[in-house]
Scaffold this motif. Structure first.
Motif, PDB file in Angstrom:
ATOM      1  N   ALA A 199       6.095   2.592  11.527  1.00 33.65           N
ATOM      2  CA  ALA A 199       7.187   1.687  11.903  1.00 33.65           C
ATOM      3  C   ALA A 199       7.488   1.789  13.396  1.00 33.65           C
ATOM      4  CB  ALA A 199       8.438   2.010  11.080  1.00 33.65           C
TER       5      ALA A 199
ATOM      6  N   GLU B 295       7.407  -1.670   7.041  1.00 33.02           N
ATOM      7  CA  GLU B 295       7.147  -0.232   6.867  1.00 33.02           C
ATOM      8  C   GLU B 295       8.453   0.537   6.663  1.00 33.02           C
ATOM      9  OE1 GLU B 295       4.636   1.638   6.459  1.00 33.02           O
ATOM     10  OE2 GLU B 295       2.867   0.527   7.105  1.00 33.02           O
ATOM     11  N   TRP B 296       9.436   0.223   7.472  1.00 30.84           N
ATOM     12  CA  TRP B 296      10.714   0.936   7.421  1.00 30.84           C
ATOM     13  C   TRP B 296      11.430   0.663   6.110  1.00 30.84           C
ATOM     14  CZ3 TRP B 296      12.261   4.901  10.081  1.00 30.84           C
ATOM     15  CH2 TRP B 296      13.614   5.211  10.205  1.00 30.84           C
TER      16      TRP B 296
END
Length: 621
Positions: free
Chosen positions: A394, A409-410
């Protein structure tokens, strides 16, 4: 710059080249970049670029290993989907079923069930799964056709299922599906299906007696559906028609209650003369905050304080305790001369950090409360989070300004965290100047009193510069952006608004007075320059009344003009509470509250809510 930092900078440059080459190159290309890039966090995306463009049986082992390693991450489905699509095209039933995972993708689900039949499953054993895929309000992919046909040929599709799908297609689905479904029904049911289609396209069709050969439950359902829509389009026609049919059709108690609810909302939001009658008809079990609000709004428009107090005091405790109802009860008591009780109630509410708390504080000369509470940072937890592979990916996407990938991603990573870890992740995002994710994570951690993270002064120098040029408060521009985009520079709404202050391309072109590349709206400087200028122009056109400018920023200038009272001046807090659009009403409340929070972070804070409690509005034609 440290050696490690220099290496990361170089790896970021390599990553762009590696990604491009891997898409069309051989696996040897991937290996070449693996040796060169080492343990760069985004290298898995290089391998993904190769595998998703080469989803062949010769790569089966590599694909399965990759899917196993990155299961549950944003790397999984960009590979699993093309892999399954390839297997479906090849007709490889065994490999497909082994590598299939639960998904909302109808096409993949149909392939999965078809392959189960191919290897020996009995259709009656998977009939319920096929039914779930078929009885929906929209067309399904062509990959489902053979499966559905076999299911129907085995006598597993019933007329009741077809009728259910007709209703789903008419009520919220794709009405163009109905003619196809109509042909599947017996002749005696086809006029019923055609009527559903007719009423979906024009709800006023329920007023035509010739379309309704019977007055049974089936046709009552169409009347019910049509009335729910017609009350919004043509209230007077809907009211007149309901008077005629309410006793003719066998509406259930539940249907009558829902009609009362829908009629009450529609009429109250339009300020219709019949609204009070219908608000009083809503069954007790259906009275929620939305209905109570509009019941309250009808009395506020008239400034009928006795009825305001009576209504609120008649509510169950869970609704009485809402901040909106506590404030308006205190306002009513104030107007009715019950001053001691009113002041006491205002002061109790004034301790809260929100719109009604600030209103109450302004009315009772009580000090505004930020109620800020920092969260203790655990250095060990934060270090662990920062070194997690997903967090590192991220962060790298963030440095490359690939914000969508960074958020994916986060978002997935946060699902694995505890509340304590989420709070530490929020501080980590704050350190990265990832303001939107810092404020989201701290809220998800339940730490809503961490005001510094929830109300960051993001891009501060830019906002200061252009707010000053436009002649508006810096805190107002921040508050607008906090509500519009949570400081996501790449924000893009479904309506097309873009950037920090969510500027519409048409607005940008009008402001510039020339051709304008709307991609520049994602540039913080360009966006804030335009947003502050637009807000300034709205404020000037509305005689300096900032709350009206805020409403116009959301709903449009001409619409706000139509909402202004014409016959008599209305207190500003009442006008805000009676804005017809829920979105705009809540938007104005939020922006004013956010601006007050930002003001309280300054050394000499302005009293934003003094203008709300002391001003009245009226349309000056």
């Amino acid at each position: 710059m440290s050696e490690q930092s220099e290496q990361l900078v170089q790896q970021r440059v390599w990553y762009v080249d590696a990604l491009r080459e891997a898409q069309s190159g051989s696996y040897a290309t991937v290996q070449k970049w693996r040796q060169k890039m080492g343990d760069y966090p985004l290298f898995p995306y290089v391998e993904l670029a190769y595998l998703k463009n080469h989803p062949y049986l010769s790569n089966k082992q590599k694909i399965r290993e990759f899917l196993n390693i990155y299961e549950g991450t944003p790397l999984e489905w960009p590979l699993r989907r093309p892999w399954l699509e390839y297997l479906a095209k090849k007709g490889d039933a065994i490999t497909f079923i082994n590598d299939f995972k639960a998904t909302s993708d109808a096409e993949l689900n149909c392939h999965n069930l078809s392959f189960q039949l191919k290897i020996g499953a009995r259709i009656k054993d998977i009939a319920d799964q096929i039914r779930t895929l078929w009885v929906v309000g929209k067309s399904q992919p062509k990959a489902c056709d053979a499966l559905f046909e076999k299911w129907a040929d085995n006598g597993l599709r019933t007329n009741e299922m077809i009728r259910e799908r007709v209703i789903k297609a008419a009520d919220g689905g794709s009405h163009t599906l109905i003619p196809y479904l109509t042909k599947l029904l017996p002749k005696e049911d086809r006029s019923w299906a055609k009527l559903w289609h007719r009423v979906r396209r024009n709800p006023a069709a329920i007023t035509k007696h010739k379309y309704f050969p019977r007055q049974d439950a089936d046709y009552a359902a169409i009347q019910f559906y049509g009335l729910k829509r017609l009350i919004w389009r043509d209230p007077d026609v809907a009211l007149s028609h309901f008077d005629k049919v309410s006793l003719q059709y066998p509406f259930t108690e539940e249907q009558l209650g829902q009609l009362s609810y829908r009629f009450a909302l529609a009429l109250a939001s339009k300020g219709h003369a019949e609204s009070k009658h219908w608000l009083s008809r809503v069954p007790a079990q259906l009275k929620d905050a939305k209905i109570v609000h509009w019941h309250l709004a009808t009395y506020l428009r008239e400034e009928n304080w006795i009825q305001v107090a009576s209504l609120i005091q008649s509510l169950p405790q869970n609704l009485q305790s809402l901040a909106i109802n506590r404030y308006w009860l205190a306002r009513a008591q104030e107007q009715l001369g019950i001053e001691v009780t009113a002041r006491q109630n205002m002061q109790e509410l004034a301790g809260m950090r929100h719109y009604y708390g600030f209103l109450a504080a302004a009315r009772s000369d009580y000090k505004y409360q930020l109620n800020h509470q920092s969260v203790e940072i655990d250095v060990a937890i934060q270090e662990k989070i920062s070194q997690a592979p997903a967090a590192r990916r991220a962060y790298e996407f963030l440095q490359l300004e690939q914000f969508v990938n960074a958020r994916r991603e986060w978002y997935q990573f946060k699902k694995t965290l505890t509340k304590t870890e989420l709070a530490n992740a929020a501080y980590l995002a704050h350190q990265w100047r990832w303001h939107d994710q810092a404020l989201r994570a701290i809220s998800q951690a339940g730490q809503n009193d961490e005001v510094a993270l929830r109300f960051p002064k993001a891009y501060e120098s830019i906002y200061q510069k252009f707010s000053k040029q436009a002649g508006i408060d810096f805190t107002l521009a921040l508050a607008i952006s906090r509500r519009e985009s949570t400081f996501m520079a790449d924000a893009h709404s479904s309506a097309g608004a873009r950037g920090l202050m969510q500027i519409m391309p048409a607005t940008a072109k009008t402001l510039e007075g020339r051709r304008f590349n709307t991609r520049r709206l994602y540039e913080p400087e360009t966006n804030v320059r335009m947003g502050t200028r637009y807000l300034s122009e709205l404020t000037e056109r509305l005689n300096g009344q900032v709350p009206l400018a805020i409403a116009s920023y959301n709903a449009g200038y001409s619409r706000v003009l139509r909402w202004l009272p014409q016959n008599k001046a209305l207190p500003l807090d009442i006008w805000i509470e009676t804005i017809p659009y829920h979105e705009t009403r809540e938007y104005v409340k939020a922006v004013l509250a956010y601006q007050q929070v930002y003001e309280m972070m300054n050394e000499q804070p302005k009293n934003i809510f003094s203008q709300v409690i002391n001003k009245k509005v009226i349309r000056a034609d």
